[in-house]
Design a protein around this motif. Sequence first.
Motif, mmCIF file in Angstrom:
data_model
loop_
_atom_site.group_PDB
_atom_site.id
_atom_site.type_symbol
_atom_site.label_atom_id
_atom_site.label_comp_id
_atom_site.label_asym_id
_atom_site.label_seq_id
_atom_site.Cartn_x
_atom_site.Cartn_y
_atom_site.Cartn_z
ATOM 1 N N THR A 1 0.890 -1.171 -0.001
ATOM 2 C CA THR A 1 0.123 -0.073 -0.125
ATOM 3 C C THR A 1 0.799 1.186 -0.127
ATOM 4 O OG1 THR A 1 -1.813 -1.237 1.317
ATOM 5 C CG2 THR A 1 -1.598 1.350 1.091
ATOM 6 N N GLY A 2 1.964 1.257 0.767
ATOM 7 C CA GLY A 2 2.900 2.430 0.969
ATOM 8 C C GLY A 2 3.671 2.676 -0.319
ATOM 9 N N THR A 3 4.490 3.749 -0.237
ATOM 10 C CA THR A 3 5.153 4.262 -1.351
ATOM 11 C C THR A 3 6.859 3.893 -0.975
ATOM 12 O OG1 THR A 3 3.571 5.707 -2.074
ATOM 13 C CG2 THR A 3 5.954 6.244 -3.000
ATOM 14 N N ALA A 4 7.503 3.078 -1.689
ATOM 15 C CA ALA A 4 8.885 2.693 -1.724
ATOM 16 C C ALA A 4 9.636 3.729 -2.504
ATOM 17 C CB ALA A 4 9.128 1.341 -1.742
ATOM 18 N N VAL B 1 9.351 2.766 3.409
ATOM 19 C CA VAL B 1 8.185 3.041 2.780
ATOM 20 C C VAL B 1 7.297 4.109 3.423
ATOM 21 C CG1 VAL B 1 5.974 1.659 2.648
ATOM 22 C CG2 VAL B 1 7.934 0.503 2.070
ATOM 23 N N PHE B 2 6.533 4.941 2.805
ATOM 24 C CA PHE B 2 5.826 5.840 3.175
ATOM 25 C C PHE B 2 4.276 5.714 2.928
ATOM 26 C CE2 PHE B 2 9.898 7.547 1.957
ATOM 27 C CZ PHE B 2 10.318 8.475 2.689
ATOM 28 N N LEU B 3 3.878 5.723 4.316
ATOM 29 C CA LEU B 3 2.303 5.697 4.190
ATOM 30 C C LEU B 3 1.510 6.548 5.479
ATOM 31 C CD1 LEU B 3 1.007 2.208 4.894
ATOM 32 C CD2 LEU B 3 3.247 2.824 5.796
ATOM 33 N N ALA B 4 0.469 6.718 5.612
ATOM 34 C CA ALA B 4 -0.200 7.436 6.735
ATOM 35 C C ALA B 4 -0.133 6.689 8.030
ATOM 36 C CB ALA B 4 -1.510 8.010 6.351
ATOM 37 N N GLN B 5 0.040 7.217 9.078
ATOM 38 C CA GLN B 5 0.046 6.434 10.156
ATOM 39 C C GLN B 5 -1.251 5.730 10.496
ATOM 40 O OE1 GLN B 5 1.666 8.337 13.665
ATOM 41 N NE2 GLN B 5 0.238 7.246 15.183
ATOM 42 N N TRP B 6 -2.502 6.266 10.005
ATOM 43 C CA TRP B 6 -3.709 5.708 10.456
ATOM 44 C C TRP B 6 -3.737 4.331 9.298
ATOM 45 C CZ3 TRP B 6 -6.969 4.890 6.136
ATOM 46 C CH2 TRP B 6 -6.780 5.814 4.913
ATOM 47 N N GLN B 7 -3.256 4.499 8.142
ATOM 48 C CA GLN B 7 -3.166 3.325 7.280
ATOM 49 C C GLN B 7 -2.221 2.032 7.998
ATOM 50 O OE1 GLN B 7 -1.426 5.416 3.928
ATOM 51 N NE2 GLN B 7 -3.648 4.772 2.789
ATOM 52 N N THR B 8 -1.161 2.485 8.545
ATOM 53 C CA THR B 8 -0.210 1.601 9.186
ATOM 54 C C THR B 8 -0.958 0.705 10.511
ATOM 55 O OG1 THR B 8 1.705 2.469 8.764
ATOM 56 C CG2 THR B 8 1.798 1.012 10.589
#
Length: 520
Positions: A91-94, A129-136
């Motif tokens: 889901t995140g961006t590498a 990997v970058f993704l919003a904390q709520w997603q993690t």
Amino acid sequence: MSEMTTQDVTGATGGSGSAGSGGTTGGAEVLVVGAGPTGLTLACDLSRRGVAVRVLERAARPHRESRGKTLHPRSLDVLTDLGAGEGIAATGTAHQVFRKYFDGEHVSDTDPFAPAEAGASAARFDSAVFLAQWQTEGFLRERLEELGGRVEFGAEVTALSQDAEGVRATLADGSVVTAAYAVGCDGGRSTVRRLLGVAFEGHGGGGAEESMVVGDVEAPGLSRDVWHQWFTDGGAVLMWPVPGTETFQFQAGIERDAEGAAVPPSLEGFQRAFDRHAKVPGIRLGEATWLSTWRVNVRMARSYRRGRVFLAGDAAHVHPIAGGLGMNTGIQDAFNLGWKLAETLAGRGGPELLDTYEEERLPIAAWTLKITDDRMRHVVSAVRTPGTGIEEALTDEVPTGYRWSSLAGAQGTAALAPGDVAPDVRLAGGGRLYDVLAGPEFTLLGIGAGAGTALREVADGWSGPLRTHRVAPADEAAVRGAFGVPGEALVLIRPDHHLALLVPGADPEPVAAWLRGRAR
């Protein structure tokens, strides 16, 4: 530090309580207070070990704020071991592209995690990997539910007491929850830390330390394939696209009024900052779902343990956002503590094993506070040079090992020492060494022809969770090279991927002795 300490700590913070009213409920072996990344990591790790866990979260429902967005490779390895990492990575961006502008002009695009040469990394994850904390947090909650657990929202702890038998937590609705141990993962303003009376030493957090405004907004027409970073001599605006949404995380300097006082964050203020620094006509920000002010705060708990109650994550340490280390440090706190609590609850550990949590993790937090404070000061100066972005805050100096730990065996090699994180290795069959290590057990690797007998002897003499693995002949060269052993060897790896012992040859007694003595 004895776990037999008796302590009464009480207080109240107000707010609504949990499900249920009055009465005492038990059945939990570990009480986790706080359902952020740290608390959820700990709850998942304990649950997969068969430990009964209750997770209490004072918020009435899950938040949807981007907050901490950077997961480093080591944290991704941890979350993959727990069963949540693959979804997070997908889901995140590498290899996030950082696009830098100066005075409105595009200057450069960089990938701070690009390898120096193709195929250079043997690790499963070669980029943050970058993704919003709520997603993690969403992925971790899903994994916890798969393991039979859940988060109890609207459950606010207002008082704690403990004795030789366990911990009692009083909730805002008057109900009482009991457990053998409790862990405060409830953030920088931790109620658990305050109730324990643990000093939170350092500086910052007041109005004079305001550093930036941050929020989540939409920006129709702005490209979403890069992290936009606009700099001018007078300030900066950063906009990072939250994957799978129409939202950007917005960051900018504090806006001041005519008297120099900080202006509260607002969509209108964000727009003024965007127009001033980005200089992109036609982009109108909208749909602000989160508005906040970030303040410099560099603090660490004096102690991570009081009897049967522990602190982890931001409850134990807070520091500048430089390098994105905060959430990652908390995840690794949890991964360090989880197996130690489980071993103790199973009767294979005790106060000395639990003491090693603070022994190992507190120095890491102290280092993190120092380096992030230094990097924050550096990046504020560095971005005044056109083409330089916040990748200047990243560092490859993050310590990951515990060579000083009392759990670290005496022998090592030129490549590795006990306490270090075990390396990942690509295996001949297409798998990885970390696939072998995955799970809640200790792992004993045997390298060489004589290792098979030693593996059986250790396994027969140990009652705890232990996986033995004879390295296949086709993989011996790669594994020997990674661990720095020239011939036969036994390598004992802790459940958190750290080396416990590295024994040249095939003598099982040092491994058996470590398990008998060091795990107690």
